[in-house]
Design a protein around this motif. Sequence first.
Motif, short mmCIF file in Angstrom:
data_model
loop_
_atom_site.label_atom_id
_atom_site.label_comp_id
_atom_site.label_asym_id
_atom_site.label_seq_id
_atom_site.Cartn_x
_atom_site.Cartn_y
_atom_site.Cartn_z
N VAL A 6 0.80 -1.22 0.00
CA VAL A 6 0.00 0.00 0.00
C VAL A 6 0.83 1.27 0.00
O VAL A 6 0.30 2.35 -0.12
CB VAL A 6 -0.97 0.03 1.21
N GLY A 7 2.13 1.17 0.14
CA GLY A 7 2.94 2.38 0.14
C GLY A 7 4.41 2.03 0.04
O GLY A 7 4.82 0.92 0.36
N PRO A 8 5.19 2.99 -0.41
CA PRO A 8 6.62 2.74 -0.55
C PRO A 8 7.33 2.74 0.81
O PRO A 8 6.77 3.17 1.81
CB PRO A 8 7.09 3.91 -1.40
N MET A 9 8.54 2.25 0.78
CA MET A 9 9.38 2.38 1.97
C MET A 9 9.60 3.86 2.23
O MET A 9 9.61 4.68 1.30
CB MET A 9 10.73 1.68 1.74
N GLY A 147 13.65 -5.79 2.85
CA GLY A 147 14.92 -5.42 3.46
C GLY A 147 15.86 -4.92 2.39
O GLY A 147 15.52 -4.07 1.58
N ASP A 148 17.07 -5.48 2.33
CA ASP A 148 18.06 -5.10 1.32
C ASP A 148 17.92 -5.87 0.03
O ASP A 148 18.62 -5.58 -0.95
CB ASP A 148 19.48 -5.31 1.87
N LYS A 149 17.04 -6.87 -0.02
CA LYS A 149 16.88 -7.70 -1.21
C LYS A 149 15.85 -7.08 -2.15
O LYS A 149 14.68 -6.92 -1.79
CB LYS A 149 16.43 -9.11 -0.83
#
Length: 185
Positions: A6-9, A147-149
């Motif tokens: 529903v939303g970006p980081m 996460g970082d992936k």
Amino acid sequence: MSCAVVGPMVGYQLAGFKRVQEVLAQPNVLEKFIDDPEVARQVRSTFVGFYPLEMNSDGDKVVQMAMKNPDSYVVKEQREGEGNNYVGDDIIKLFNEVGSDERRCAYTLMEKIRPKPIDNVFVTASGFEEMKAVSELGTFGVILACGDKIIENFSSGHLLRTKPSGSNDGRCLIGAAVLDSPFLV
């Protein structure tokens, strides 16, 4: 209960804010995120000048610089969607009102981008009009990460806004600009 995204980081959302762009334009900040010095140089070459309006002597100098040559700059609000840009004499009026108090921190000063006007045709309900125009191309992308992936990262479209070359407002919803189609040659 939905599994929908529903939303970006937060980091991706913040990247579009003028304050973050202002910080990235400072010396040696972009290089913290781009390891290759040549790539960082190429990215930096696309930047215009950003000038902080902090409540200190440097901020005071920025205000004076803008007031001496207001046609070279644009003042933008530090908020999502902006909407109220100040140019020319409006910069002088704004800084006469808020230039010496904390309210000026709600804005950022940018060098004005001066694209080359092109011949264009604006089509309206009442006909058409030929005029000089400038365009702004926005590109959209999709990034899905855990996460970082990074799971997905691809281009997903564009939006081209075109306005008369003498206009300082590029908002389509109020009729100051139009949605356009690129013509690549």
